[in-house]
Design an enzyme around this catalytic site. Structure first.
Site, PDB file in Angstrom:
ATOM      1  N   TRP A 187       0.855  -1.176   0.000  1.00 40.67           N
ATOM      2  CA  TRP A 187       0.000   0.000   0.000  1.00 40.67           C
ATOM      3  C   TRP A 187       0.898   1.235   0.000  1.00 40.67           C
ATOM      4  O   TRP A 187       1.876   1.291   0.720  1.00 40.67           O
ATOM      5  CB  TRP A 187      -0.896  -0.009   1.258  1.00 40.67           C
ATOM      6  CG  TRP A 187      -1.723   1.225   1.377  1.00 40.67           C
ATOM      7  CD1 TRP A 187      -2.783   1.562   0.600  1.00 40.67           C
ATOM      8  CD2 TRP A 187      -1.538   2.289   2.314  1.00 40.67           C
ATOM      9  NE1 TRP A 187      -3.275   2.791   0.991  1.00 40.67           N
ATOM     10  CE2 TRP A 187      -2.537   3.255   2.036  1.00 40.67           C
ATOM     11  CE3 TRP A 187      -0.638   2.529   3.356  1.00 40.67           C
ATOM     12  CZ2 TRP A 187      -2.661   4.438   2.764  1.00 40.67           C
ATOM     13  CZ3 TRP A 187      -0.757   3.712   4.073  1.00 40.67           C
ATOM     14  CH2 TRP A 187      -1.755   4.640   3.779  1.00 40.67           C
ATOM     15  N   LYS A 469     -16.503   3.220  -8.881  1.00 37.88           N
ATOM     16  CA  LYS A 469     -15.171   2.882  -8.358  1.00 37.88           C
ATOM     17  C   LYS A 469     -15.375   1.739  -7.375  1.00 37.88           C
ATOM     18  O   LYS A 469     -16.026   1.910  -6.349  1.00 37.88           O
ATOM     19  CB  LYS A 469     -14.565   4.099  -7.653  1.00 37.88           C
ATOM     20  CG  LYS A 469     -13.266   3.810  -6.908  1.00 37.88           C
ATOM     21  CD  LYS A 469     -12.639   5.085  -6.367  1.00 37.88           C
ATOM     22  CE  LYS A 469     -11.390   4.813  -5.543  1.00 37.88           C
ATOM     23  NZ  LYS A 469     -10.769   6.034  -5.037  1.00 37.88           N
ATOM     24  N   ASP A 471     -13.987  -0.773  -4.757  1.00 32.54           N
ATOM     25  CA  ASP A 471     -12.831  -0.906  -3.868  1.00 32.54           C
ATOM     26  C   ASP A 471     -12.832  -2.252  -3.148  1.00 32.54           C
ATOM     27  O   ASP A 471     -13.827  -2.986  -3.152  1.00 32.54           O
ATOM     28  CB  ASP A 471     -12.877   0.243  -2.839  1.00 32.54           C
ATOM     29  CG  ASP A 471     -11.506   0.763  -2.491  1.00 32.54           C
ATOM     30  OD1 ASP A 471     -10.535  -0.011  -2.590  1.00 32.54           O
ATOM     31  OD2 ASP A 471     -11.396   1.939  -2.097  1.00 32.54           O
ATOM     32  N   CYS A 519     -10.167  -0.886  -7.701  1.00 34.50           N
ATOM     33  CA  CYS A 519      -9.296  -0.267  -6.701  1.00 34.50           C
ATOM     34  C   CYS A 519      -9.188  -1.254  -5.555  1.00 34.50           C
ATOM     35  O   CYS A 519     -10.140  -1.980  -5.255  1.00 34.50           O
ATOM     36  CB  CYS A 519      -9.955   1.027  -6.237  1.00 34.50           C
ATOM     37  SG  CYS A 519      -9.074   1.862  -4.915  1.00 34.50           S
ATOM     38  N   ASP A 541      -2.764   4.652  -3.791  1.00 36.51           N
ATOM     39  CA  ASP A 541      -3.238   5.737  -2.931  1.00 36.51           C
ATOM     40  C   ASP A 541      -2.156   6.788  -2.748  1.00 36.51           C
ATOM     41  O   ASP A 541      -2.396   7.846  -2.173  1.00 36.51           O
ATOM     42  CB  ASP A 541      -3.638   5.183  -1.554  1.00 36.51           C
ATOM     43  CG  ASP A 541      -5.056   4.633  -1.570  1.00 36.51           C
ATOM     44  OD1 ASP A 541      -5.749   4.811  -2.589  1.00 36.51           O
ATOM     45  OD2 ASP A 541      -5.468   4.026  -0.557  1.00 36.51           O
TER      46      ASP A 541
HETATM   47  C1  GLA Z   1      -9.161   3.105  -0.536  1.00 37.27           C
HETATM   48  C2  GLA Z   1      -8.952   3.702  -1.922  1.00 37.27           C
HETATM   49  C3  GLA Z   1      -9.001   5.206  -1.857  1.00 37.27           C
HETATM   50  C4  GLA Z   1     -10.309   5.654  -1.270  1.00 37.27           C
HETATM   51  C5  GLA Z   1     -10.498   5.013   0.086  1.00 37.27           C
HETATM   52  C6  GLA Z   1     -11.872   5.316   0.640  1.00 37.27           C
HETATM   53  O1  GLA Z   1      -8.074   3.354   0.272  1.00 37.27           O
HETATM   54  O2  GLA Z   1      -7.754   3.261  -2.462  1.00 37.27           O
HETATM   55  O3  GLA Z   1      -8.827   5.770  -3.135  1.00 37.27           O
HETATM   56  O4  GLA Z   1     -11.347   5.312  -2.130  1.00 37.27           O
HETATM   57  O5  GLA Z   1     -10.358   3.597   0.031  1.00 37.27           O
HETATM   58  O6  GLA Z   1     -12.071   4.730   1.863  1.00 37.27           O
END
Ligand code: GLA
Length: 745
Positions: A187, A469, A471, A519, A541
């Site tokens: 990360w 998006k 995640d 994501c 991120d």
């Molecule tokens: C993850 C994603 C971010 C954002 C956060 C929201 O970390 O990578 O871009 O969307 O979640 O909680």
């Protein structure tokens, strides 16, 4: 394959074996199996009932010469574990009577053209004694020089066969030396590159995180033969797995100094029971060969991805404004409306409302500890529902997107309270979480339906939504699926990924007009397995522009810019605390699928003027960046500059980016030498995205150069003293430049 056709193929092949005869041990019935693309050949020979690999490399003019060749093969087609095994084989099983070894013999093969570019070759193997089959598939993409391979295992034995190792690909290579490039990271630091010489023994890269493929290592590699990998010369093999679960690749330099590359689903805690009549399909593995270095390898992968492995790979992507880093969880309706209005003035085309917009009746998403899984609008932030913000987007002719994380829930959510048995949870153990997330049990069809319905509901309730998006913020930390019985727990990993793919498949089919972004805490699920269901991925991120130069460089080896979300964020960067100039941040983001991730209201009027012009500049160069061919000019790992460029297919337009990565007085700045141009064409070079105070350059007649001159001599960079009219201005800390190269009529 049906049992009948297996039998037919077997009868034919045994007849073939019977008719063949040996002279002095030489098999005169050798048969070539050629898998070819425009520039490569993968060659197998059927001999003495076996299939052996003789060659993988630049296209052979006369593969038939191999029929007279008496040297050893490079390796078997697909070795299985056997008593006399000398290497770690891609497959090992326990047969129904307890025998651990497998000896594959050739059953038959066939090839067919799918269209003028794609053909598929199928080779069937069977254990010499047991009715256990492996069918290998090789799909060759001629113009892209890509081969996609996978294996189906089938048990026709009378009892249970246990798959202990069930990889998808085996590539033996013979060379003097081998160099492996790995893409490791985590990360906030994805796709870092590391190269090592492979000495004897086994090197392994893998993921055991279940749902997160590419934090730790991306499932991709480069093997360079004889010498370390270089951009424009030398032989390289690039490979990448299409799998979004746990995976493993091993590189074994064996006792005969041959490199055995094995790639597939990770067998870690994942034995698979195969009952009589059942089949098991491994994941797909995509590979290519280049004798012109990693640059050509990359272009092979990129053109293949755009055409075959991503949603709408030839359609330009919108400029996005994402709400996350500008607000985190601190926003309400009026703040979002303001953001949309301000974004519209900058020229953005898609507004994405990130995490925090949802909640149920009991919990609202005020932080990441609650409401995940309750996919209704957060009434505290949006007392009027999403209607007003969507209205604002419509009014400003901006599309609207939204964030979801449908595979996970919080403990504090109505859905978890109603269905505590829907999450992965080990009986008797403490529940481990990342970001307070419980991972849903995707082995359970009811839960699979919930995941699909969660996303569908969000889209159906707000039909103006045109971007999702998606995640995934936790690995599988508690690997126990309540839906499966206690003896089937090892199947969790495979079933999770397969069922995830079925949800994704239903989503893209049900909502063909939606743009989907993958994501996973940034770039944790960047792989060829998920990409076919998405239009793009969030690369990291980490939006610190300097670190992004490295992350985007690593990502670029396998994944094209059209798919790589790259946004301009605020400074100081939230985690690195680094302050980079706005121009640098724009220049870095503009080399990918460009977007913005800050509050436009935080910019000064001058910055806003620059930003607005830069967004327009990106729209102008977007077709070259998103659909062009990538050439890496300078690696960020090798000096104080990084540089890359995109060239359109006609070689009539190109755009180049130069980034300073460190500034030490006395450091040498090499000329920036464009690549991929037509040496015979004349080009006009114009610096674009310039700050108002920058001297204007490249705009006089002197800025016209021949492609040959540009590629051989390049353009000089200036970082102190007086700047000449033909130089690239890299003065000051975090300097950067973008220039447009256009063919002169
Ligand atoms: C993850 C994603 C971010 C954002 C956060 C929201 O970390 O990578 O871009 O969307 O979640 O909680």
């Amino acid at each position: 394959m049906k049992k009948q056709s297996y039998l037919k193929t077997m009868v034919c092949s045994f007849l073939l074996l019977f008719c063949s005869y040996s002279i002095y041990g030489k098999d005169v019935n050798k048969e070539l199996i050629r898998i070819e693309t425009n520039n490569t050949t993968l060659l197998y020979i059927v001999e003495n009932g076996n299939v052996n690999n003789y060659y993988f490399g630049a296209k052979l003019k006369n593969p038939e010469d191999y029929l007279n060749y008496t040297g050893d093969p490079q390796g078997a087609l697909f070795p299985a574990f056997a008593g006399k095994s000398a290497i770690e084989a891609p497959v090992s099983v326990i047969h129904s009577n307890g025998v651990l070894s497998t000896e594959f013999i050739y059953v038959g093969h066939s090839s067919k053209a799918i269209d003028s570019n794609v053909s598929i070759t199928t080779i069937v193997l069977k254990d010499k004694v047991f009715d256990f089959y492996a069918t290998l598939f090789f799909k060759a993409f001629k113009n892209e020089d890509i081969i996609e391979t996978w294996v189906d295992y089938k048990n026709d034995e009378s009892g249970l066969v246990t798959l202990k190792n069930f990889a998808s690909a085996y590539i033996p290579v013979k060379s003097d030396k081998y160099f492996l490039t790995k893409f490791h990271g985590s990360w906030f630091g994805e796709m870092k590159m590391e190269e090592e010489q492979l000495t004897h023994g086994i090197s392994t890269i893998q993921s055991i995180q279940g749902v997160r493929t590419s934090h730790n290592f991306n499932p991709s590699f480069i093997v360079s033969l004889n010498q370390p990998a270089s951009e424009d010369c030398g032989e390289v093999i690039g490979g990448s797995l299409a799998w979004s679960g746990s995976w493993k690749m091993t590189f074994e330099n064996d006792i005969e100094s041959r490199l055995n590359i094995v790639a597939g689903i990770n067998n870690y805690a994942s034995e698979w029971p195969l009952k009589n009549g059942e089949e098991f399909q491994g994941c797909h593995f995509i590979f290519t060969y280049s004798n012109a270095g990693t640059g050509q390898m990359t272009r092979n992968f990129h053109s293949w991805v755009r055409k075959y492995a991503i949603q709408d790979g030839n359609e330009l992507r919108p400029v996005v404004l994402n709400s996350w880093e500008g607000n985190f969880f601190d926003f309400d309706e009026s703040k979002i409306i303001k953001m949309i209005k301000d974004g519209a003035k900058m020229g953005i085309e898609m507004f994405v409302l990130d995490d925090g917009w949802f909640g149920g009746n009991k919990y609202q998403r005020d932080n990441d500890g609650m409401a995940l899984g309750d996919w209704d609008v957060n009434k505290k932030r949006f007392p009027n529902g999403l209607g007003k913000v969507i209205e604002e987007a419509k009014k400003n002719k901006i599309k609207f997107g939204i964030w979801v994380e449908p595979e996970m829930v919080n403990r504090q959510s109505e859905v978890y309270e109603a269905h505590p048995d829907w999450v992965l949870k080990e009986p008797g153990r403490e529940q481990y979480t990342e970001r307070n997330n419980y991972v849903l049990d995707l082995t359970n069809p009811e839960v699979v339906n919930f995941v699909f319905e969660s996303v569908s509901k969000v889209i159906r309730q707000n039909p103006y939504i045109s971007y999702i998006k998606m995640d995934c913020n936790s690995p599988i930390y508690n690997p126990y699926a309540p839906y499966l019985d206690k003896n089937s727990q090892q199947q969790l990993w495979y079933l999770y990924t397969k069922n995830l793919y079925s949800v994704l498949d239903s989503l893209v089919k049900t909502f063909p007009d939606i743009t989907f972004q993958v994501c996973s805490s940034g770039g944790g699920r960047v792989d060829y397995g998920s990409l076919p269901y998405f239009h793009e991925f969030w690369a990291s991120d980490n939006t610190d522009a300097l670190q992004r130069v490295f992350i985007q460089n690593g990502t670029s080896y396998f994944y094209p810019s059209i798919a790589m979300g790259a946004h301009v964020a605020k400074v100081p960067n939230g985690i690195t605390q680094r302050i980079t100039p706005l121009k640098y941040r724009f220049d870095v983001a503009m080399s990918g699928r460009f977007g913005i991730e800050l509050l436009p209201a935080d910019l000064t009027p001058d910055e806003l003027t620059f930003a607005k012009a830069a967004v327009q500049t990106y729209k102008d160069i977007r077709p070259i960046v998103q659909l062009g061919n990538l050439y890496r000019l300078l690696s960020p790992y090798q000096g104080c500059l990084a540089s890359l460029m995109y060239v359109n297919d006609a070689k009539s337009k190109a755009v180049a980016f130069v980034y300073q990565t460190q500034r030490m007085f006395g450091d040498f700045y090499p000329n920036i030498k464009p690549k991929g141009l037509d040496p015979l064409k004349k080009y006009k070079v114009t610096e674009i995205n310039v700050l108002p105070e920058q001297a204007k350059k490249f705009t006089t007649e002197e800025s016209v150069f021949g492609g040959d001159f540009l590629m051989k001599n390049g353009l000089p960079c200036v970082y102190w003293g007086k700047q000449g009219p033909l130089s690239i201005n890299l003065m000051g800390e975090f300097a950067s430049a973008v220039f447009l190269i256009e063919e002169m009529p």
